[in-house]
Design a protein around this motif. Structure first.
Motif, mmCIF file in Angstrom:
data_model
loop_
_atom_site.group_PDB
_atom_site.id
_atom_site.type_symbol
_atom_site.label_atom_id
_atom_site.label_comp_id
_atom_site.label_asym_id
_atom_site.label_seq_id
_atom_site.Cartn_x
_atom_site.Cartn_y
_atom_site.Cartn_z
ATOM 1 N N LEU A 1 0.816 -1.210 0.000
ATOM 2 C CA LEU A 1 0.000 0.000 0.000
ATOM 3 C C LEU A 1 0.853 1.265 0.000
ATOM 4 O O LEU A 1 0.615 2.185 -0.766
ATOM 5 C CB LEU A 1 -0.930 -0.006 1.217
ATOM 6 N N GLY B 1 0.710 0.563 -4.206
ATOM 7 C CA GLY B 1 -0.318 -0.094 -4.983
ATOM 8 C C GLY B 1 0.142 -1.275 -5.801
ATOM 9 O O GLY B 1 -0.671 -1.946 -6.443
ATOM 10 N N ASP C 1 -1.561 -4.843 2.108
ATOM 11 C CA ASP C 1 -2.982 -5.139 1.984
ATOM 12 C C ASP C 1 -3.232 -6.550 2.512
ATOM 13 O O ASP C 1 -2.651 -7.520 2.023
ATOM 14 C CB ASP C 1 -3.405 -5.039 0.523
#
Length: 271
Positions: A24, A42, A94
């Motif tokens: 993240l 990401g 994540d």
């Protein structure tokens, strides 16, 4: 400074925690030391690999070119599953707890780059073969060493002839091969002995989880110590008897690095 066995142990321990996870963000306050880490946000950590003393988090994102998050642990850097007083970077993931990079002396570095773009990392760009890989051949090493004409320990530390060998494992490999650290102009049999000693020493050190020295700076990510220090023959054993002949181990400084050897087993042979 963590060497190949410590970095490889770190890789093996954190890989299950990271592989396949989406990164993240990387939280830190030192962009000059942890460069372009925003580019990793990401992206999915596809694989973890190692080159010498460097860790690589290989990052993927559908429709985008791959990137690499390269980590050098410096002198005291390491990953932990829990935060510490010396946490410098937090990797937020994540679907998983964060992973923490701690570094008491702040010499560790990170950078996000395109694969193979190592212009800012000259040591990595010019690094020799991995000692436990097929690319590290006896014939190639012997040819390179016998042609070098340089003091053998500083040359090993340069990372050019073989990757990942630092102060600890250079001393141990040279003791195992009965070579003085300042020896130049190795014979072919001497070079062949050193080749075998490097491979055997590195393999044993990885199996033992690396070396945790008296300062305790290196620990595995789960807090466990390495065990190979209990098998050191010369490193950090100045004044203690050589395991092979009983002569007290000597500590000297060679190319600004503390160096340990047995003056009886490792005689400096002049050309």
């Amino acid at each position: 400074m963590p060497e190949l066995p410590e970095v490889e142990t770190t890789r093996l321990k954190i890989e299950p925690h990271l592989k396949g996870r989406r990164l993240l963000r990387l939280e830190h306050d030192a962009p000059h030391k942890y460069r372009d880490t925003h580019l990793a946000a990401g992206r999915t950590i596809a694989t973890l690999t190692r080159r010498g003393k460097y860790l690589f988090l290989n990052l993927e994102d559908p429709g985008e070119e791959p990137l690499e998050l390269i980590v050098h642990l410096g002198m005291t850097g390491g990953f932990r599953f829990q935060p510490t007083t010396h946490t410098r970077v937090t990797l937020h993931l994540d679907g998983s707890d964060p992973l923490y990079f701690q570094d008491a002396r702040r010499f560790g570095k990170m950078a996000v780059v395109r694969p193979g773009q190592y212009r800012s990392m000259p040591t990595l760009a010019a690094m020799g073969p991995e000692p436990l890989s097929d690319a590290f051949s006896e014939a190639g090493f012997v040819r390179t060493v016998t042609d070098a004409g340089k003091m053998i320990k500083p040359w090993l530390l340069s990372q050019g002839p073989v990757a990942g060998v630092g102060n600890i494992y250079a001393d141990e490999s040279l003791w195992a091969s009965r070579l003085h650290p300042a020896q130049t102009h190795l014979t072919r049999p001497e070079a062949a002995r050193l080749y075998s000693a490097i491979r055997d020493t590195m393999r044993a050190a990885v199996d033992a989880g690396g070396s945790t020295l008296s300062d305790g700076t290196y620990q595995q990510p789960d807090g466990m110590s390495g065990l190979f220090q209990t098998r050191h023959n010369v490193y950090d054993r100045a004044g203690q008897p050589c395991p092979r002949c009983g002569t007290p181990i000597v500590r000297t400084v060679l190319a600004q690095r503390g160096t340990h050897f047995c003056p009886h087993c490792q005689v400096l042979r002049h050309p």
